[in-house]
Design a protein around this motif. Structure first.
Motif, mmCIF file in Angstrom:
data_model
loop_
_atom_site.group_PDB
_atom_site.id
_atom_site.type_symbol
_atom_site.label_atom_id
_atom_site.label_comp_id
_atom_site.label_asym_id
_atom_site.label_seq_id
_atom_site.Cartn_x
_atom_site.Cartn_y
_atom_site.Cartn_z
ATOM 1 N N UNK A 25 0.829 -1.208 0.000
ATOM 2 C CA UNK A 25 0.000 0.000 0.000
ATOM 3 C C UNK A 25 0.862 1.256 0.000
ATOM 4 N N UNK A 26 1.965 1.237 0.748
ATOM 5 C CA UNK A 26 2.881 2.381 0.792
ATOM 6 C C UNK A 26 3.459 2.644 -0.593
ATOM 7 N N UNK A 27 3.969 1.595 -1.223
ATOM 8 C CA UNK A 27 4.565 1.744 -2.551
ATOM 9 C C UNK A 27 3.539 2.220 -3.566
ATOM 10 N N UNK A 35 5.479 -0.180 -9.373
ATOM 11 C CA UNK A 35 6.563 -0.809 -8.621
ATOM 12 C C UNK A 35 6.071 -1.379 -7.296
ATOM 13 N N UNK A 36 4.757 -1.374 -7.075
ATOM 14 C CA UNK A 36 4.207 -1.824 -5.789
ATOM 15 C C UNK A 36 4.531 -3.281 -5.496
ATOM 16 N N UNK A 244 14.505 1.095 -1.910
ATOM 17 C CA UNK A 244 14.965 0.322 -3.067
ATOM 18 C C UNK A 244 14.058 0.551 -4.268
ATOM 19 N N UNK A 245 12.766 0.684 -4.017
ATOM 20 C CA UNK A 245 11.831 0.886 -5.125
ATOM 21 C C UNK A 245 12.050 2.230 -5.808
ATOM 22 N N UNK A 270 8.634 -4.271 -14.941
ATOM 23 C CA UNK A 270 8.501 -5.728 -14.898
ATOM 24 C C UNK A 270 9.864 -6.398 -14.977
ATOM 25 N N UNK A 271 10.699 -5.931 -15.892
ATOM 26 C CA UNK A 271 12.021 -6.535 -16.083
ATOM 27 C C UNK A 271 12.883 -6.357 -14.835
ATOM 28 N N UNK A 272 12.938 -5.134 -14.330
ATOM 29 C CA UNK A 272 13.803 -4.863 -13.184
ATOM 30 C C UNK A 272 13.314 -5.573 -11.923
#
Length: 456
Positions: A25-27, A35-36, A244-245, A270-272
């Motif tokens: 939820x934070x992300x 990036x969640x 990190x996100x 998606x890739x990362x």
């Protein structure tokens, strides 16, 4: 659900899931919806994997702390002066649950205080309404603090006696040395990159501020405490994942701008994320979760040979052995007497407040025969089996003609080899009560207790 270790582990894992949901939820709300799913990185940190499989309070407390910070931030961003905010009451309730679950979790109050000062200044939210909510929460904690001060003064002393320990350099580097093993090099590297991105790009500075304050306040708070364990700072893991996100979002946008085939940041996300998750999974795969196996067989054997008799157990893993005895004995026909209550005692680690109640082999036999009334003894052998002189004396005594070794059981686990089962020869005369020491309370505190009678 029955007395099974899977039940307790499942409860801890539910809290881990709760921590992951709040991280998600934070992300999603404050960093980027794409990036969640980086929240899954929380489940792959070595510390979370280890302590979510242990029946301890660190992971449940961390989950409650993350929830309290999530709602606390939403309250501060909406209207910190409002008493009508649902997030204010959710914050207060989760903070209270955190402290009642695990008192070091009270550090979440310091994080919230730092946020409040940084968000609205010293004169912002200190209205009488907020004061009422804060005082109500403190009032609910007072009875627990009074009970703790009376029953476990040693623990209270650790918390209150922090100033002298806090100025020692080793106190401030303790957790820095343990963070790579607790969180993994990849997560720490990405979180550091997230901070650097925030310094370089103005759009991320405010977000990084919330997370860096969370980490710094947590680290400093536990650094000054006398008691130290790596698991105490598990609470920092969600903040590291969020930092990190930020690095992943910045990298994805850079890839979308530089690589013609990637037309938007979505595919790059998606890739990362897949690369990061795969790398972290490979890292933690090399670190097996500590486990101990073999005590169920010891308990089952003693149930066959002594279905209604007390058994003396001595060794580091007495809790695991006792659990298996209790789980298979709902009518309380069996009893377990611990060597560290009958023959000796110490507080937390060998040598501290240690007392030895038997100083010779003859006294050991007398206590086992006439006080404990045990014909059967289970003696653990391993790296921790002779950390006290009294433990060594017991292992020497069971090799005398008064005892017969009946069987040995191999044990799989760290610092343990086997459990040897002995039988005391001759008659036993159990006492009607046992004098139990509690060295954490006092060096001279004993309680006369009677064994729980069997249910007929």
């Amino acid at each position: 659900f029955g007395p099974y270790p899977e039940v307790a582990k499942s409860l801890v894992l539910v809290f881990l899931l709760l921590a992951g949901l709040y991280t998600f939820a934070w992300l999603h709300r404050w960093i980027n919806p794409g990036v969640a799913w980086m929240a899954g990185l929380l489940f792959l940190t070595p510390g979370m994997i280890t302590w979510s499989h242990a029946i301890m309070l660190n992971v449940p407390a961390a989950a409650l702390m993350v929830g309290s910070l999530y709602h606390g931030r939403r309250w501060l961003e909406n209207n910190p002066r409002s008493l009508q905010s649902l997030h204010l009451y959710l914050t207060a309730g989760l903070v209270l649950l955190t402290v009642l679950t695990y008192y070091p979790g009270g550090v979440v109050l310091l994080v919230l205080f730092a946020w409040m000062v940084g968000k609205v200044g010293w004169k912002g939210p200190w209205g009488w309404r907020i004061g009422v909510v804060a005082l109500a929460g403190v009032a609910l904690l007072v009875p627990m603090i009074m009970v703790a001060a009376r029953l476990v003064p040693t623990h209270v002393d650790w918390v209150s006696r922090f100033l002298i320990e806090g100025i020692q350099p080793a106190s401030w580097t303790f957790y820095a040395h343990r963070m790579p093993r607790l969180f993994g090099p990849l997560l720490l590297m990405l979180a550091t990159s997230g901070v650097l991105v925030a310094i370089a790009q103005r759009r991320w500075r405010r977000e990084a501020w919330w997370l860096v304050v969370w980490i710094v306040v947590t680290y400093c708070s536990f650094a000054v405490l006398v008691a130290k364990e790596g698991r105490y700072i598990l609470f920092m893991a969600p903040a590291l994942v969020c930092l990190s996100s930020i690095a992943v979002v910045a990298a994805a946008r850079w890839l979308a701008a530089k690589v013609p085939r990637i037309r938007s940041a979505g595919p790059a996300f998606v890739i990362l994320i897949a690369v990061v998750m795969s790398w972290q999974l490979w890292e933690v795969w090399k670190r097996p979760v500590p486990a101990v196996r073999g005590f169920a067989q010891v308990s089952s054997f003693l149930e066959e040979v002594a279905p209604a008799e007390p058994v003396l157990y001595d060794g580091y893993h007495s809790g695991i052995f006792t659990f298996h005895v209790r789980a298979s004995d709902p009518d309380f026909n069996r009893q377990v007497i611990l060597g560290n209550k009958l023959l000796y005692t110490y507080a937390l680690h060998a040598g501290w407040r240690e007392k030895q109640f038997a100083t010779s082999q003859e006294e050991v036999v007398q206590l086992v025969r006439n006080v404990a009334g045990c014909r059967w003894l289970a003696v653990e052998i391993g790296a921790r089996s002779e950390i006290s002189p009294a433990m060594t004396l017991l292992r020497q005594t069971v090799e005398t003609p008064d005892f017969e070794r009946v069987r040995s059981f191999p044990i799989e686990g760290p610092k343990v080899e086997r459990v040897d089962v002995y039988r005391l020869l001759g008659a036993v005369e159990p006492s009607n009560s046992v004098r139990l020491p509690f060295p954490l309370v006092s060096r001279d505190t004993f309680y006369e207790v009677e064994p729980i009678p069997a249910r007929r």
